[in-house]
Design a protein around this motif. Sequence first.
Motif, PDB file in Angstrom:
ATOM      1  N   LEU A   1       0.849  -1.189   0.000  1.00  0.00           N
ATOM      2  CA  LEU A   1       0.000   0.000   0.000  1.00  0.00           C
ATOM      3  C   LEU A   1       0.890   1.245   0.000  1.00  0.00           C
ATOM      4  O   LEU A   1       1.583   1.520   0.987  1.00  0.00           O
ATOM      5  CB  LEU A   1      -0.916   0.000   1.223  1.00  0.00           C
ATOM      6  CG  LEU A   1      -1.852  -1.215   1.338  1.00  0.00           C
ATOM      7  CD1 LEU A   1      -2.600  -1.197   2.653  1.00  0.00           C
ATOM      8  CD2 LEU A   1      -2.828  -1.260   0.166  1.00  0.00           C
ATOM      9  N   PRO A   2       0.897   2.010  -1.065  1.00  0.00           N
ATOM     10  CA  PRO A   2       1.852   3.124  -1.178  1.00  0.00           C
ATOM     11  C   PRO A   2       1.474   4.313  -0.308  1.00  0.00           C
ATOM     12  O   PRO A   2       0.300   4.570  -0.032  1.00  0.00           O
ATOM     13  CB  PRO A   2       1.800   3.483  -2.668  1.00  0.00           C
ATOM     14  CG  PRO A   2       0.452   3.024  -3.127  1.00  0.00           C
ATOM     15  CD  PRO A   2       0.118   1.819  -2.308  1.00  0.00           C
ATOM     16  N   ALA A   3       2.491   5.054   0.106  1.00  0.00           N
ATOM     17  CA  ALA A   3       2.289   6.256   0.909  1.00  0.00           C
ATOM     18  C   ALA A   3       1.526   7.306   0.120  1.00  0.00           C
ATOM     19  O   ALA A   3       1.744   7.485  -1.087  1.00  0.00           O
ATOM     20  CB  ALA A   3       3.640   6.808   1.360  1.00  0.00           C
ATOM     21  N   GLY A   4       0.632   8.004   0.814  1.00  0.00           N
ATOM     22  CA  GLY A   4      -0.070   9.124   0.229  1.00  0.00           C
ATOM     23  C   GLY A   4      -1.202   8.785  -0.701  1.00  0.00           C
ATOM     24  O   GLY A   4      -1.951   9.675  -1.116  1.00  0.00           O
ATOM     25  N   GLU A   5      -1.365   7.511  -1.043  1.00  0.00           N
ATOM     26  CA  GLU A   5      -2.389   7.110  -2.003  1.00  0.00           C
ATOM     27  C   GLU A   5      -3.675   6.711  -1.277  1.00  0.00           C
ATOM     28  O   GLU A   5      -3.631   6.164  -0.173  1.00  0.00           O
ATOM     29  CB  GLU A   5      -1.893   5.930  -2.844  1.00  0.00           C
ATOM     30  CG  GLU A   5      -0.735   6.267  -3.756  1.00  0.00           C
ATOM     31  CD  GLU A   5      -1.143   7.267  -4.823  1.00  0.00           C
ATOM     32  OE1 GLU A   5      -2.236   7.118  -5.401  1.00  0.00           O
ATOM     33  OE2 GLU A   5      -0.359   8.220  -5.054  1.00  0.00           O
ATOM     34  N   PRO A   6      -4.835   6.938  -1.894  1.00  0.00           N
ATOM     35  CA  PRO A   6      -6.087   6.509  -1.271  1.00  0.00           C
ATOM     36  C   PRO A   6      -6.223   4.993  -1.297  1.00  0.00           C
ATOM     37  O   PRO A   6      -5.835   4.335  -2.270  1.00  0.00           O
ATOM     38  CB  PRO A   6      -7.168   7.178  -2.126  1.00  0.00           C
ATOM     39  CG  PRO A   6      -6.518   7.407  -3.441  1.00  0.00           C
ATOM     40  CD  PRO A   6      -5.069   7.662  -3.158  1.00  0.00           C
ATOM     41  N   VAL A   7      -6.765   4.445  -0.212  1.00  0.00           N
ATOM     42  CA  VAL A   7      -7.016   3.007  -0.089  1.00  0.00           C
ATOM     43  C   VAL A   7      -8.451   2.830   0.395  1.00  0.00           C
ATOM     44  O   VAL A   7      -8.841   3.397   1.419  1.00  0.00           O
ATOM     45  CB  VAL A   7      -6.044   2.351   0.916  1.00  0.00           C
ATOM     46  CG1 VAL A   7      -6.407   0.873   1.115  1.00  0.00           C
ATOM     47  CG2 VAL A   7      -4.607   2.495   0.453  1.00  0.00           C
ATOM     48  N   ILE A   8      -9.254   2.070  -0.341  1.00  0.00           N
ATOM     49  CA  ILE A   8     -10.598   1.720   0.123  1.00  0.00           C
ATOM     50  C   ILE A   8     -10.477   0.568   1.101  1.00  0.00           C
ATOM     51  O   ILE A   8      -9.842  -0.449   0.814  1.00  0.00           O
ATOM     52  CB  ILE A   8     -11.508   1.336  -1.058  1.00  0.00           C
ATOM     53  CG1 ILE A   8     -11.698   2.530  -1.991  1.00  0.00           C
ATOM     54  CG2 ILE A   8     -12.863   0.839  -0.551  1.00  0.00           C
ATOM     55  CD1 ILE A   8     -12.395   2.174  -3.295  1.00  0.00           C
ATOM     56  N   VAL A   9     -11.082   0.735   2.278  1.00  0.00           N
ATOM     57  CA  VAL A   9     -11.067  -0.304   3.303  1.00  0.00           C
ATOM     58  C   VAL A   9     -12.505  -0.713   3.570  1.00  0.00           C
ATOM     59  O   VAL A   9     -13.327   0.121   3.958  1.00  0.00           O
ATOM     60  CB  VAL A   9     -10.403   0.185   4.602  1.00  0.00           C
ATOM     61  CG1 VAL A   9     -10.403  -0.942   5.641  1.00  0.00           C
ATOM     62  CG2 VAL A   9      -8.989   0.680   4.343  1.00  0.00           C
ATOM     63  N   ARG A  10     -12.783  -1.993   3.388  1.00  0.00           N
ATOM     64  CA  ARG A  10     -14.128  -2.502   3.653  1.00  0.00           C
ATOM     65  C   ARG A  10     -14.100  -3.260   4.977  1.00  0.00           C
ATOM     66  O   ARG A  10     -13.590  -4.352   5.074  1.00  0.00           O
ATOM     67  CB  ARG A  10     -14.585  -3.406   2.502  1.00  0.00           C
ATOM     68  CG  ARG A  10     -16.005  -3.867   2.643  1.00  0.00           C
ATOM     69  CD  ARG A  10     -16.663  -4.206   1.313  1.00  0.00           C
ATOM     70  NE  ARG A  10     -15.901  -5.150   0.486  1.00  0.00           N
ATOM     71  CZ  ARG A  10     -16.364  -5.623  -0.674  1.00  0.00           C
ATOM     72  NH1 ARG A  10     -17.572  -5.266  -1.119  1.00  0.00           N
ATOM     73  NH2 ARG A  10     -15.625  -6.451  -1.387  1.00  0.00           N
ATOM     74  N   GLY A  11     -14.682  -2.635   6.009  1.00  0.00           N
ATOM     75  CA  GLY A  11     -14.673  -3.207   7.351  1.00  0.00           C
ATOM     76  C   GLY A  11     -14.211  -2.176   8.364  1.00  0.00           C
ATOM     77  O   GLY A  11     -13.212  -1.477   8.138  1.00  0.00           O
ATOM     78  N   LEU A  12     -14.945  -2.079   9.489  1.00  0.00           N
ATOM     79  CA  LEU A  12     -14.576  -1.133  10.556  1.00  0.00           C
ATOM     80  C   LEU A  12     -14.503  -1.829  11.912  1.00  0.00           C
ATOM     81  O   LEU A  12     -14.635  -1.188  12.944  1.00  0.00           O
ATOM     82  CB  LEU A  12     -15.584   0.020  10.610  1.00  0.00           C
ATOM     83  CG  LEU A  12     -15.371   1.132   9.582  1.00  0.00           C
ATOM     84  CD1 LEU A  12     -16.604   2.036   9.508  1.00  0.00           C
ATOM     85  CD2 LEU A  12     -14.137   1.955   9.913  1.00  0.00           C
ATOM     86  N   GLY A  13     -14.305  -3.152  11.893  1.00  0.00           N
ATOM     87  CA  GLY A  13     -14.185  -3.903  13.130  1.00  0.00           C
ATOM     88  C   GLY A  13     -12.764  -3.931  13.646  1.00  0.00           C
ATOM     89  O   GLY A  13     -11.956  -3.034  13.383  1.00  0.00           O
ATOM     90  N   LEU A  14     -12.428  -4.995  14.368  1.00  0.00           N
ATOM     91  CA  LEU A  14     -11.121  -5.058  15.003  1.00  0.00           C
ATOM     92  C   LEU A  14      -9.991  -5.210  13.990  1.00  0.00           C
ATOM     93  O   LEU A  14      -8.878  -4.723  14.217  1.00  0.00           O
ATOM     94  CB  LEU A  14     -11.098  -6.219  16.003  1.00  0.00           C
ATOM     95  CG  LEU A  14     -12.098  -6.080  17.153  1.00  0.00           C
ATOM     96  CD1 LEU A  14     -12.001  -7.274  18.084  1.00  0.00           C
ATOM     97  CD2 LEU A  14     -11.881  -4.777  17.922  1.00  0.00           C
ATOM     98  N   ALA A  15     -10.244  -5.874  12.862  1.00  0.00           N
ATOM     99  CA  ALA A  15      -9.205  -5.973  11.835  1.00  0.00           C
ATOM    100  C   ALA A  15      -8.868  -4.598  11.277  1.00  0.00           C
ATOM    101  O   ALA A  15      -7.708  -4.311  10.951  1.00  0.00           O
ATOM    102  CB  ALA A  15      -9.661  -6.912  10.718  1.00  0.00           C
ATOM    103  N   PHE A  16      -9.879  -3.721  11.176  1.00  0.00           N
ATOM    104  CA  PHE A  16      -9.604  -2.355  10.724  1.00  0.00           C
ATOM    105  C   PHE A  16      -8.729  -1.624  11.731  1.00  0.00           C
ATOM    106  O   PHE A  16      -7.811  -0.874  11.341  1.00  0.00           O
ATOM    107  CB  PHE A  16     -10.909  -1.584  10.526  1.00  0.00           C
ATOM    108  CG  PHE A  16     -10.694  -0.106  10.378  1.00  0.00           C
ATOM    109  CD1 PHE A  16     -10.211   0.424   9.194  1.00  0.00           C
ATOM    110  CD2 PHE A  16     -10.923   0.760  11.446  1.00  0.00           C
ATOM    111  CE1 PHE A  16      -9.974   1.785   9.065  1.00  0.00           C
ATOM    112  CE2 PHE A  16     -10.695   2.113  11.328  1.00  0.00           C
ATOM    113  CZ  PHE A  16     -10.216   2.636  10.135  1.00  0.00           C
ATOM    114  N   ILE A  17      -9.003  -1.782  13.014  1.00  0.00           N
ATOM    115  CA  ILE A  17      -8.188  -1.104  14.031  1.00  0.00           C
ATOM    116  C   ILE A  17      -6.725  -1.530  13.907  1.00  0.00           C
ATOM    117  O   ILE A  17      -5.807  -0.697  13.957  1.00  0.00           O
ATOM    118  CB  ILE A  17      -8.727  -1.404  15.441  1.00  0.00           C
ATOM    119  CG1 ILE A  17     -10.156  -0.853  15.607  1.00  0.00           C
ATOM    120  CG2 ILE A  17      -7.801  -0.829  16.508  1.00  0.00           C
ATOM    121  CD1 ILE A  17     -10.275   0.643  15.507  1.00  0.00           C
TER     122      ILE A  17
END
Length: 613
Positions: A225-241
Amino acid sequence: MSGVPTLVVIGGGPRGTGVLERIAANSAELYGDRRLDIHLVDPYPPGGGRIWRQDQSPLLWMNSMAEDVTMFTDDTVEQEGPIRPGPALHTWAADVREGRITLDSDPGTLAEIRGLGAQDFPSRRLQSAYLRWVYEQALAALPPGITVREHRAHAHRVSGSRDGRQQVWLQGRAEPLLADLVVLTIGHLDAEPDAEQEELAAFAARHGLVHLPPDFTADSDLGSLPAGEPVIVRGLGLAFIDLMVLLTEGRGGRYEDGVYIPSGREPVLYAGSRRGVPYHSKIGYAWEGERPPLPHHFGPARLDALLDGAGPVDFRRDLWPSIAKELGHVHYHRLFAAHPERTAVGWDDFEEKYAVADADSPELRALVASAVPDPADHLDLDALDRPLDGVLHPSYDSLQDGLRTYITADLERRHDPRNSPDLAVFLGLLSVYAQLVRAGDIGDRWHGFFSHLASGPPGPRLRQLLALSRAGVVRFLGAGITVEADEERGVFRAGSATVPGEHMEARALVEARLPDPALRNTRSPVLRGLYEDGAAGTDTGLLSVDPGDGRILDRDGSPHPRRFALGPNTTARSSGAFTRPRTGGPAFRQNDATARTVLAFLRDLSCSGRPTA
């Protein structure tokens, strides 16, 4: 061939450790001084296993306070075997600090132990050291005739007839381990991608994008995952933390007085989920006063009555009304007991009327409204579960303000003892989970609801999330997130129901969740082989086991006499392999029942002579 009975335990993490501890505790009663060879199979060091292994970032925390973690039984556990008390994590750390326990560990872990308080959130590396010590104590408690041999390898197949010895085939070993009984204590495993994940991965490969599938975050390829680039993250549970931590502090960022100071190496995380909000914060105060009366509306008798009905059990239709009554009862019991100034009638009068009112009925709502004047003191499970349902924002900027306000309010509430009915509901959730272990596969709705309310991140993590949001490193997408693959533009596109008509694009997509534990997708050859060999699986893909002792069920419903399974891949999955003290510990009860069944079987086998393979 040796005439000593043999047991193979596949999985050396906390669940396998728990089974060994129960074998040690029950052996004097059930096995005497007979000999037994135990083989423990796991490619990772025993005690912690894969998830709690020592070799992971010290930035990754448990989501439980040190005083809320134990691997030892107490008199609240409903089990036949003897209680063998032991220290919870915080008292164990105190014993290490004060020299009562000698620990051979790395300097970083020892330094953390020296500063650990009861209400601190330990690192997973520290928990690994605790679990390793518990494992060593379990071995030391075994009688002289029982030996344990460790095999650092993957098990890839179990074969053998129902009436004969089992063969456990290990990777890199030509001959199998021969076993009279096999117990699977496998934790979370990798999974093959489902159809959607395969399509997204193929799309990413065609366009030179990054797609990270569901995984244990510590093992994900975050360097892609490159610095400064947008990343879509699907999930806001403990794995997201975990993802959030490793991509911010893990890349050199830091916090100063509640403000995040970027390193410049972070990507920008655009995160959403079905609910659109992170899990509720862990409660930040201790219980005081009278314990709630649990179970009350959802105990063994009520569950038995529900399970004995005609036809399959539907969670929402059959179980949920009684669960909601249980959680409401414990909520209002605490409110009336601890905060009577916020009620308008006496508890006895309220409880009598509450008991006969149907869950979520007009009568119950009218009763609550008349007895509890402030709506903020009412228990609204739907609002707690889906806080963004029906909420719309005109723009993503508006959503950021709205979500920060929501998270701030949640933190304040979950750390204010004036809202102690929230802690009562948490204890009610644990009680309900202990009952539901006997109900078999009830689908994922309960597990998601439980995790959202009861298994959320530490408060400090949500404060960090707020700081990251203010710094623009995290951007919320909202609820009902959708992800599309745009072939023409060669990007991932995400949108949500919360901000209709708005979308954002990125060249990277991360699925922030653990792999599905279902048999249909597992990469575990052992589980796949058991299913192919006749083991029953449910509609949602879990391995069917007898809720009483963990025996694996064949497709005709009969228990396999020589194979057992415990853990998240089974219909008897519980809320965790360890628990907070004095809350019943359903996993401990399961471990005890399995260990006692195993010892009784092997004792009788030893007395009668070994059957031919």
